[in-house]
Enzyme design. Structure first.
Site, PDB file in Angstrom:
ATOM      1  N   HIS A 184       0.845  -1.194   0.000  1.00  0.00           N
ATOM      2  CA  HIS A 184       0.000   0.000   0.000  1.00  0.00           C
ATOM      3  C   HIS A 184       0.877   1.240   0.000  1.00  0.00           C
ATOM      4  CE1 HIS A 184       0.803  -0.518   4.287  1.00  0.00           C
ATOM      5  NE2 HIS A 184       0.335   0.694   4.535  1.00  0.00           N
ATOM      6  N   HIS A 240       1.416   4.047   1.845  1.00  0.00           N
ATOM      7  CA  HIS A 240       1.916   4.891   2.930  1.00  0.00           C
ATOM      8  C   HIS A 240       3.433   5.074   2.843  1.00  0.00           C
ATOM      9  CE1 HIS A 240      -1.845   4.196   5.639  1.00  0.00           C
ATOM     10  NE2 HIS A 240      -2.035   5.140   4.737  1.00  0.00           N
ATOM     11  N   ASP A 294       5.877   5.030   4.867  1.00  0.00           N
ATOM     12  CA  ASP A 294       6.785   4.087   5.525  1.00  0.00           C
ATOM     13  C   ASP A 294       6.826   2.738   4.816  1.00  0.00           C
ATOM     14  OD1 ASP A 294       4.145   3.616   6.377  1.00  0.00           O
ATOM     15  OD2 ASP A 294       4.780   2.738   8.271  1.00  0.00           O
ATOM     16  N   HIS A 295       6.149   2.639   3.674  1.00  0.00           N
ATOM     17  CA  HIS A 295       6.201   1.437   2.842  1.00  0.00           C
ATOM     18  C   HIS A 295       6.773   1.706   1.456  1.00  0.00           C
ATOM     19  CE1 HIS A 295       3.697  -1.215   5.508  1.00  0.00           C
ATOM     20  NE2 HIS A 295       3.478  -0.012   6.028  1.00  0.00           N
ATOM     21  N   HIS A 298      -7.364  -1.017   5.955  1.00  0.00           N
ATOM     22  CA  HIS A 298      -6.368  -0.049   6.410  1.00  0.00           C
ATOM     23  C   HIS A 298      -6.287   1.097   5.411  1.00  0.00           C
ATOM     24  CE1 HIS A 298      -2.809   1.436   8.441  1.00  0.00           C
ATOM     25  NE2 HIS A 298      -2.089   1.315   7.333  1.00  0.00           N
ATOM     26  N   ASP A 345       0.071  -3.836   6.414  1.00  0.00           N
ATOM     27  CA  ASP A 345      -0.510  -3.364   7.671  1.00  0.00           C
ATOM     28  C   ASP A 345      -1.925  -3.879   7.905  1.00  0.00           C
ATOM     29  OD1 ASP A 345       1.815  -1.978   8.048  1.00  0.00           O
ATOM     30  OD2 ASP A 345       0.956   0.013   7.813  1.00  0.00           O
ATOM     31  N   HIS A 351       5.081  -4.190  10.955  1.00  0.00           N
ATOM     32  CA  HIS A 351       5.363  -3.456  12.186  1.00  0.00           C
ATOM     33  C   HIS A 351       5.529  -4.409  13.363  1.00  0.00           C
ATOM     34  CE1 HIS A 351       4.635   0.707  10.818  1.00  0.00           C
ATOM     35  NE2 HIS A 351       3.765   0.153  10.001  1.00  0.00           N
TER      36      HIS A 351
END
Length: 255
Positions: free
Chosen positions: A55, A57, A59-60, A116, A135, A173
């Site tokens: 996805h 975001h 941090d990905h 999410h 996530d 995570h």
């Protein structure tokens, strides 16, 4: 044989490197940060061939640009929804439920798992018994509903729960200890949760990671996968799958 290495990133993220040692090739899943991956590729003299994104975001996907600069031929794969909205940089291969991607001679089936985010996908390497879930699922937890609904997430988690119990789940995570603390506050009376919490607390105190997760253990102790457990419904005062799941989500959101 494809093997997997985990690299910590930021405060609690993981980046996953899939390695085909015989071909001296690698693939990366959700490179929020590229530095650890680049160091490993150089040390092992591997060529990066695939970049798999679950996805959009930051941090990905934050490391995609640098990885493409260093390995221009590495192909970026992501879900159709995210690609159409230009939310993943350098997206080249657009996939959706039922599509198959391959690395190291191993096929991964793509699963649509919104909740999410609206465009979240997962990669299930069935023969390897590995699921890269981003996530959507965490140790004893599940991703927050940033874009999707409780009903969407419930359907996504049903897909996951139906996978073989021996599946190893690579989530992005390290939240397991905190999630188990919260799960115990639900007062379900689940002795497996207490036992797992004590084990995980000792692991984390020793600096060990809890990822990958064993799906069988998640089915037994993760309240987000126990929407039909009578003990959980009794603790929450709910009567069906969706109301139980939504109550667990609302409870977790308070912490």
């Amino acid at each position: 044989m494809v093997t997997v290495e985990l690299f910590p990133a930021f405060q609690d993220n993981y980046v996953f490197l899939l390695v085909d040692a015989s071909a001296r090739e690698a693939a990366v899943v959700d490179p929020g940060d590229a530095l650890g991956v680049l160091g490993a590729l150089e040390a092992k003299e591997l060529a990066l061939k695939e970049i798999f994104i679950t996805h959009h975001h930051a941090d990905h996907v934050g490391g995609v640009k640098l990885l493409k600069e260093c390995f221009p031929s590495a192909r970026v794969t992501c879900g159709v929804y995210d690609a159409e909205r230009k939310r993943v940089p350098f997206a080249e291969r657009l996939v959706q439920e039922g599509d198959v991607v391959t690395f190291g001679g191993e096929d991964a089936r793509v699963l649509d798992v919104p909740g999410h985010t609206k465009g979240h996908i997962a990669y299930h390497f069935g023969t390897l018994g590995m699921l890269f879930i981003g996530d959507t699922l965490f140790g004893a937890g599940s991703g927050g509903l940033f874009e999707g609904t409780a009903a969407q997430m419930l359907e996504s988690l049903k897909k996951i729960r139906n996978l073989p119990s021996e599946t190893l789940v690579f989530c992005a995570h390290e939240y397991t200890e905190k999630n188990l603390r919260v799960a115990l506050e639900l007062k379900e009376g689940n002795p497996a949760q207490r036992a797992r919490f004590e084990e995980v607390a000792a692991m984390r105190a020793a600096g060990a990671r809890t990822v990958p997760l064993l799906l069988a253990e998640e089915k037994e102790t993760n309240p987000f996968l126990r929407w039909d457990a009578p003990s959980l419904r009794k603790a929450l005062g709910t009567g069906d799958d969706l109301s139980t799941f939504a109550a667990v989500r609302a409870f977790r959101d308070r912490f």
